[in-house]
Write an enzyme that holds these catalytic residues in place. Structure first.
Site, PDB file in Angstrom:
ATOM      1  N   GLY A  89       0.820  -1.206   0.000  1.00 19.29           N
ATOM      2  CA  GLY A  89       0.000   0.000   0.000  1.00 19.29           C
ATOM      3  C   GLY A  89       0.854   1.255   0.000  1.00 19.29           C
ATOM      4  N   ILE A  90       0.223   2.395  -0.241  1.00 24.95           N
ATOM      5  CA  ILE A  90       0.973   3.652  -0.328  1.00 24.95           C
ATOM      6  C   ILE A  90       1.283   4.253   1.040  1.00 24.95           C
ATOM      7  CG2 ILE A  90       0.145   4.247  -2.631  1.00 24.95           C
ATOM      8  CD1 ILE A  90      -1.845   6.161  -1.264  1.00 24.95           C
ATOM      9  N   HIS A  91       0.798   3.632   2.104  1.00 24.07           N
ATOM     10  CA  HIS A  91       1.120   4.109   3.447  1.00 24.07           C
ATOM     11  C   HIS A  91       2.136   3.199   4.125  1.00 24.07           C
ATOM     12  CE1 HIS A  91      -3.078   5.558   2.685  1.00 24.07           C
ATOM     13  NE2 HIS A  91      -2.453   6.688   2.938  1.00 24.07           N
ATOM     14  N   GLY A  92       2.783   2.352   3.319  1.00 26.16           N
ATOM     15  CA  GLY A  92       3.798   1.468   3.865  1.00 26.16           C
ATOM     16  C   GLY A  92       3.280   0.112   4.296  1.00 26.16           C
ATOM     17  N   GLU A  93       1.999  -0.183   4.001  1.00 26.68           N
ATOM     18  CA  GLU A  93       1.461  -1.495   4.377  1.00 26.68           C
ATOM     19  C   GLU A  93       2.171  -2.598   3.592  1.00 26.68           C
ATOM     20  OE1 GLU A  93      -2.309   1.055   3.511  1.00 26.68           O
ATOM     21  OE2 GLU A  93      -0.210   0.980   2.855  1.00 26.68           O
TER      22      GLU A  93
END
Length: 238
Positions: A89-93
């Site tokens: 994901g784009i939040h570092g997931e």
């Protein structure tokens, strides 16, 4: 998170989760389409209806060499030097799969296989004969040279599958801080949808994309032959 109107374009998950698909870089294309419709005077309800149809014809998948560094937090996942994270994901997931380091061609093939696999609940319905807008997005830490290598590999792989690339967008559209990776977005298009993508906009970050198909265009040229040196008349020979 979800984008405009609950938009989700994530093609990572083989089984849809309760929260649905995440909104990734494809959201940028949705904003462009919605903006073009609004500029043409279409009402909000109709825009939402059309946008939801477009979303079902779109998918995005990311790949990275590492997580990003969210301020105040440690990286959400760690990779060995020879590993790549797929579907993050784009939040570092963390992603859905961890693979060994490979060439750009091999990684792009794996990404497209995953995105178009019909057994994948979040797949994008691209098949031979399809016409698509292709977006290669820098997740933050890659150079233009690296983006170009990925874009070239994607064009060749898609055309090898019989897919027509109506437009190609390459750049930084939705980044994740300094994440050293890319995301690929594919949007199935017809002529009316392509006109919305091509519609003029004053948005400073929207690239000035040529309104021409990539497929069928000559992308390489033969280097010109070096001119032969003129004989030196001052030279003398025994």
């Amino acid at each position: 998170g979800k984008g405009l109107g609950g938009i989700g374009d994530d093609s990572a998950f083989t089984v849809l989760k309760k929260a649905g698909r995440r909104g990734l870089c494809g959201t940028v294309l949705i904003h462009k389409v919605a903006g073009a419709l609004a500029e043409a005077g279409v009402g909000l309800e109709e825009i939402a209806k059309q946008v939801n149809v477009v979303t079902k014809a779109m998918g995005t998948l990311g790949v990275s060499l590492s997580s990003c560094s969210v301020p105040g937090s440690k990286p959400t996942f760690e990779l060995s030097a020879d590993e790549v994270e797929l579907g993050l994901g784009i939040h570092g997931e963390a992603g859905v799969r961890r693979i060994k380091m490979a060439t750009a061609d091999e990684i792009v093939k794996l990404m497209l296989d995953h995105m178009t696999n019909t057994t994948n609940a979040s797949h994008v319905p691209v098949q031979p004969g399809s016409s698509v807008v292709m977006m290669v997005n820098n997740l933050g830490g890659l150079s233009f040279l690296e983006l170009g290598i990925i874009a070239d590999a994607t064009v060749r792989s898609l055309e090898g599958r019989g897919v027509k690339i109506a437009r190609a967008l390459v750049g930084t559209f939705m980044s994740a801080l300094e994440m050293p990776g890319i995301s690929l977005t594919l949007l199935l298009v017809d002529e009316p949808l392509l006109k919305l993508i091509d519609a003029e906009t004053t948005a400073a970050a929207w690239p000035n994309v040529a309104a021409v198909s990539i497929t069928g265009r000559k992308r390489s040229r033969v280097a010109p032959a070096e001119p032969q040196e003129a004989p030196d008349s001052t030279k003398t020979f025994p």
